[in-house]
Design an enzyme around this catalytic site. Structure first.
Site: not given
Ligand code: ITT
Length: 186
Positions: A11, A13, A16, A69, A147, A165, A171
């Protein structure tokens, strides 16, 4: 069952990755970050994008990998930004998304996550989950990505400010499906 081999999460990110690492470690799966930006794949299908992202990452690292993804689908915009969520975030951002829904009461949306696993031998394996919610009227502070504007059903605050979360995110649900399969395979 014990995880016997090294597993990378590809990734660009880091937010993430942090969430994926935390969720998977609670499920007994250890991962390492393979930081990479995958080629800009455009498709109307998240599954297709996930598959190609997984193959692209494997080609670079030559080790078993997972990728994720995601897509934010807004009902009143016929599912936009959906597969284009990353591009929409980088261009119009949260402010732009909110402006597309001026004072509308039709704010239903869903966040979808697809986890793809590829080891270079078997077919790419996909695990999908989604969570229904709403687009907030204001941009809340905190969190990352979408978010600050996504309120999961059953909550009064956005992902940026909910208490846990990980407990119910798009996720977590897809990672749980993945780990159930992965722990049996290894
Ligand atoms: P990759 O390198 O892993 O592809 P990305 O940030 O491009 O990272 P995606 O295409 O999967 O990731 O995500 C689409 C967009 O949705 C992107 O702008 C993300 O920041 C955002 N996003 C994904 N999951 C999110 C979450 O849990 N909370 C907020 N925004 C999220």
């Amino acid at each position: 069952m014990q995880q016997s081999s090294e597993l990378f999460f590809a990734s660009s990110n880091e937010h993430k990755f942090e969430e994926v690492q935390r969720i998977l470690s609670n499920l007994g799966v250890n991962i390492k970050l393979f930081k990479t930006t995958s080629e800009e794949i455009q498709s109307n299908s998240l599954n297709e994008i996930a598959k190609r992202k997984a193959i692209d990452a494997f080609t670079k690292i030559q080790k078993p990998i997972i990728i994720e993804d995601d897509g934010l689908f807004i009902n009143s915009l016929n599912g936009f930004p959906g597969p284009y969520s990353s591009y929409a975030y980088d261009t119009i951002g949260n402010k732009g998304i909110i402006q597309l829904l001026p004072n509308s009461e039709h704010r239903d949306a869903k966040f979808v996550a697809i986890i793809a696993y590829y080891n270079g031998i078997d077919e790419v394996k996909l695990f999908e989950s989604s969570i229904p919610g709403k687009i907030s009227k204001e941009i809340e502070k905190g969190g990352w990505g979408y978010d600050p504007i996504f309120i999961p059903d059953g909550e009064s605050k956005t992902y940026a400010n909910v208490l846990d979360k990980d407990k119910f995110s798009h996720r977590s649900a897809s990672l749980k499906k993945f780990s159930d399969w992965f722990m049996h395979k290894h």
